[in-house]
Design an enzyme around this catalytic site. Structure first.
Site, short mmCIF file in Angstrom:
data_model
loop_
_atom_site.label_atom_id
_atom_site.label_comp_id
_atom_site.label_asym_id
_atom_site.label_seq_id
_atom_site.Cartn_x
_atom_site.Cartn_y
_atom_site.Cartn_z
N LYS A 92 -19.65 28.46 -10.24
CA LYS A 92 -20.24 29.74 -9.81
C LYS A 92 -21.58 29.56 -9.08
O LYS A 92 -21.97 30.39 -8.27
CB LYS A 92 -20.42 30.69 -11.00
CG LYS A 92 -21.66 30.46 -11.87
CD LYS A 92 -21.88 31.67 -12.78
CE LYS A 92 -23.15 31.61 -13.59
NZ LYS A 92 -23.16 30.62 -14.68
N HIS A 107 -25.09 27.60 -24.09
CA HIS A 107 -25.87 27.58 -22.85
C HIS A 107 -27.25 28.11 -23.20
O HIS A 107 -27.38 29.22 -23.71
CB HIS A 107 -25.21 28.44 -21.78
CG HIS A 107 -25.73 28.19 -20.38
ND1 HIS A 107 -27.06 28.30 -20.07
CD2 HIS A 107 -25.09 27.82 -19.25
CE1 HIS A 107 -27.22 28.00 -18.78
NE2 HIS A 107 -26.05 27.70 -18.26
N GLU A 112 -22.44 21.52 -18.46
CA GLU A 112 -22.00 22.36 -17.35
C GLU A 112 -23.16 22.63 -16.38
O GLU A 112 -23.54 23.77 -16.16
CB GLU A 112 -21.46 23.69 -17.89
CG GLU A 112 -20.30 23.56 -18.85
CD GLU A 112 -20.08 24.83 -19.67
OE1 GLU A 112 -20.91 25.76 -19.59
OE2 GLU A 112 -19.07 24.88 -20.39
C1 LIG Z 1 -23.93 29.77 -15.10
C2 LIG Z 1 -23.36 28.87 -16.12
C3 LIG Z 1 -23.62 27.50 -16.06
C4 LIG Z 1 -24.56 26.87 -15.05
O1 LIG Z 1 -25.88 27.14 -15.38
P1 LIG Z 1 -27.09 26.42 -14.61
O2 LIG Z 1 -28.28 27.02 -15.22
O3 LIG Z 1 -26.94 26.70 -13.16
O4 LIG Z 1 -26.99 24.97 -14.90
C5 LIG Z 1 -23.02 26.69 -17.00
N1 LIG Z 1 -22.19 27.19 -17.94
C6 LIG Z 1 -21.92 28.51 -18.02
C7 LIG Z 1 -21.00 28.99 -19.07
C8 LIG Z 1 -22.51 29.39 -17.12
O5 LIG Z 1 -22.25 30.69 -17.23
#
Ligand SMILES: *Cc1c(COP(=O)(O)O)cnc(C)c1O
Length: 456
Positions: free
Chosen positions: A65, A193, A270
């Site tokens: 994303k 996260h 991620e």
């Molecule tokens: C947006 C998102 C990420 C990426 O986050 P960053 O801060 O850009 O590293 C990873 N995992 C999930 C589930 C997300 O929604």
């Protein structure tokens, strides 16, 4: 990566900034002064090497994303990264590049049933959840899901909070594990996260400790979980408040404490922003300008009244386009004037505005810049994350073209990694230094930033 047509190879000794320069030079003789990006895919490779060196136990699953441009995704697919997909379309994109299902985690805890069925039909098994309803949907719609329980974190110090929307509490985690057992579902691990733009590395340590607690809870219920997913939140450029290495200095010991290397748990993450932010430079053109005189305040003999002047620059990309990051990602962007100011050149308080007719379309409220004219350029660095992915063509303003570039040595290094994998490379890195040699027979020249500008 196979499709070379979109990619410009950088000649020996040249860097992405030289291509920005070249495009601007080409534009001087024409009316085409559309905003454009130069994206350095070698920078994405550099990040991948830095990740492998700094978090050797953690396999990255790039969060699509953040920037779903095909060349970016293709670069990471070639490098062997995994992918965090949140929708059918993201899964389609990644699978169209030949990425096998085991390298995909469907990391959206709240999914549409038809998309769960799509994942099932296309072999994508790993997926996150954080509620009982989701468990029941998955039980009905997926043949063989490997579920990952997303837990909430204390993201109060993150720029973009995610745990207001997603993540089970530790208390409800037990109930969810029990319910999954009743439904005969397989739970393989825990994810979290810490929030995007994390500013406190201790959040990771706490979340890793919480994950351990859930692993132990799972063990009591007969689950032997094998996957820990530490999510995203890593900074994408070195001008961030908190440096990547400051975060990993907290993560690595926490992993060794709660999930030691011999515990049989695979660790993934991620990262989104980390991989792409610094790869993209945006060039915008000044399409209009206003000079505002402040109320006269006494004599202005010595300074020609210049100190009473403020400038408004209007440029050809704005918050409905690339600068949506200002609204959605709470970004603060810094303009760089393309025509370097002379040492004695006067600077003025300025505001910078996008091209649409909306008053909301303001890029910078107040900064100081020299006096520049319509047709001159402003540059914005670190524009790869949460920019092109969410931009619109509101008011009929088209999205900027993206020119992808890469040095030949970076290309060769990428191909070598594709064939041989990463391990040899990681051992050869000297800590604290970017690799000069990528351990795969080719020398990877990583130009120091900012690079010397040459006329091509
Ligand atoms: C947006 C998102 C990420 C990426 O986050 P960053 O801060 O850009 O590293 C990873 N995992 C999930 C589930 C997300 O929604």
């Amino acid at each position: 990566m196979t499709s070379n047509d979109f990619l410009t190879f950088l000649e020996e000794g040249f860097c992405a900034r030289d291509i920005v320069e070249q495009k601007i030079n080409e534009s001087t003789s024409s009316d085409d002064k559309d905003a454009f990006y130069v994206a350095d895919l070698g920078d994405v490779l550099k990040k991948h090497l830095r990740w492998a060196r700094t978090l050797p136990r953690v396999t990255p699953f790039y969060a699509v994303k953040c920037n779903d441009s095909r060349p970016v995704v293709e670069t990471l697919a070639t490098l062997g990264a995994g992918f965090d997909c949140a929708s059918k379309t993201e899964i389609q994109l990644v699978q169209s590049l030949g990425v096998e299902p085991s390298r995909i985690i469907y990391a959206n805890p709240c999914k549409q049933v038809s998309q769960i069925k799509y994942a099932s039909a296309h072999g994508v098994q790993m997926m996150t959840f954080d509620s009982e309803v989701e468990l029941m949907k998955v039980a009905r719609s997926h043949d063989n899901a490997k579920l990952v329980l997303r837990i909430a974190t204390d993201d109060s110090k993150a720029v973009c909070r995610l745990s207001v929307k997603f993540g089970a509490t530790l208390k409800s985690s037990r109930l969810l594990l029990e319910r999954a057992k009743e439904l005969g579902l397989d739970i393989i691990g825990v994810s979290f996260h810490v929030g995007s733009g994390c500013t406190d590395p201790q959040t990771y340590a706490q979340a890793i400790a919480d994950a351990r607690y859930v692993f132990d809870m799972g063990a009591e219920l007969g689950y032997s979980m094998t996957l820990l997913d530490i999510g995203g939140g890593f900074p994408g450029s070195d001008d961030s408040k908190l440096k990547f290495e400051e975060i990993t200095a907290v993560i690595n010991p926490a992993l060794d404490k709660y999930f030691p290397a011999d515990c049989g748990v695979r660790i993934i993450a991620e990262p989104g922003r980390f991989y792409v932010a610094s790869a993209y430079t945006l060039a915008v053109n000044i399409i209009a300008k206003k000079v505002n005189m402040k109320e006269q305040s006494g004599s202005d003999d010595e300074d020609d009244g210049a100190s009473d002047r403020t400038l408004m620059y209007y440029v050809n990309d704005g918050v409905y386009g690339s600068f949506n990051c200002i609204l959605f990602d709470h970004a603060h962007v810094t303009p760089i004037v393309h025509k370097k100011p002379k040492p004695d050149e006067r600077i003025y308080p300025c505001s910078i505005w996008g091209p649409t007719c909306d008053g909301l379309d303001r890029i910078v409220e107040l900064c100081t810049l020299p006096d520049r004219q319509v047709g001159d350029w402003l540059l914005f660095e670190n524009m790869g994350a949460y920019t092109v992915a969410a931009s619109s063509t509101f008011n009929g303003f088209q999205k900027p073209d993206i020119h992808y570039v890469m040095s030949r040595s970076a290309w060769q290094c990428m191909q070598q990694i594709h064939v041989q994998g990463m391990p040899a490379l990681v051992e050869e890195q000297s800590p604290g230094n970017m690799p000069g040699h990528c351990g795969c027979g080719s020398t990877l020249e990583l130009p120091a930033k900012p690079c010397a500008t040459r006329v091509l």
